[in-house]
Design an enzyme around this catalytic site. Sequence first.
Site, short mmCIF file in Angstrom:
data_model
loop_
_atom_site.label_atom_id
_atom_site.label_comp_id
_atom_site.label_asym_id
_atom_site.label_seq_id
_atom_site.Cartn_x
_atom_site.Cartn_y
_atom_site.Cartn_z
N CYS A 42 55.59 34.20 -58.65
CA CYS A 42 55.50 34.49 -60.09
C CYS A 42 56.48 35.60 -60.45
O CYS A 42 56.83 36.44 -59.62
CB CYS A 42 54.07 34.92 -60.44
SG CYS A 42 53.84 35.22 -62.21
N ASP A 44 55.87 38.06 -62.37
CA ASP A 44 55.11 39.29 -62.63
C ASP A 44 55.73 40.49 -61.91
O ASP A 44 56.09 40.40 -60.73
CB ASP A 44 53.67 39.06 -62.14
CG ASP A 44 52.72 40.15 -62.59
OD1 ASP A 44 52.95 41.32 -62.20
OD2 ASP A 44 51.76 39.85 -63.31
N CYS A 101 46.84 36.61 -62.57
CA CYS A 101 48.11 36.12 -63.12
C CYS A 101 48.01 35.89 -64.64
O CYS A 101 47.14 35.15 -65.10
CB CYS A 101 48.50 34.82 -62.42
SG CYS A 101 50.07 34.14 -62.99
#
Length: 222
Positions: A42, A44, A101
């Site tokens: 991800c 992130d 997430c």
Amino acid sequence: MKESKQLLLANKAWAAELTDDDPQFFRRQAAGQKPEFLWIGCSDSRVSPEQKTQSLPGRMFIHRNIANLVCPEDLNLMSVLQYAVDVLEVPNIIVCGHYGCGGIKATLDGGVTGPVDRWLDRARDVLADHRDEIEAQSTPEAKVNRLVEVNVRDQLVKLARTDTVQAAFAAGRNLTLHGWVYDIRDGLLKPLMKINRTTDLADIARPERVLLTTEELEAEVA
Ligand code: ZN
């Protein structure tokens, strides 16, 4: 001090430290790359793969997107995959999701627009396929975190079905796909599943449920 200037100063210190430890390090880097892993994770900011695995430059070929989704129509990821498998011949591919997430939370809760909304259609497919189990979780946090886990499973299976991976398996290549989840609450990576050329893709169970609520995690640590 401006944040961007801090980055440049930190970079100088980092390069100097690496060179102190290993004077030939950057000379070897310039000669080429032979990474051991393709990492699909991800975007992130809390889940940077090299930091959390103490990996130096050269160890990982990396692709990141919101919610670590694998889409055969995504030319960006498919070209990264092709290059990593066919040219760099990585022996391992990791698909890594993470608890908490934001992309997965938005898949459940909505509230997004534009390209992000359209991108998350792939994650909505995962939700549709596992809705009973997600809805059976006891808290909103556990729903998000279980969807994170089954999303890793579904993306790993989609990865295994791509032309690039199928061709590598058919050629008898030693290629292993790993499905992992990262816990932003304790900094630990948790392996969920593996796929290699002997795996029957038509018969892959959902991964074992790990610790999905903060209460469970705290009870485990105590
Ligand atoms: Zn995320």
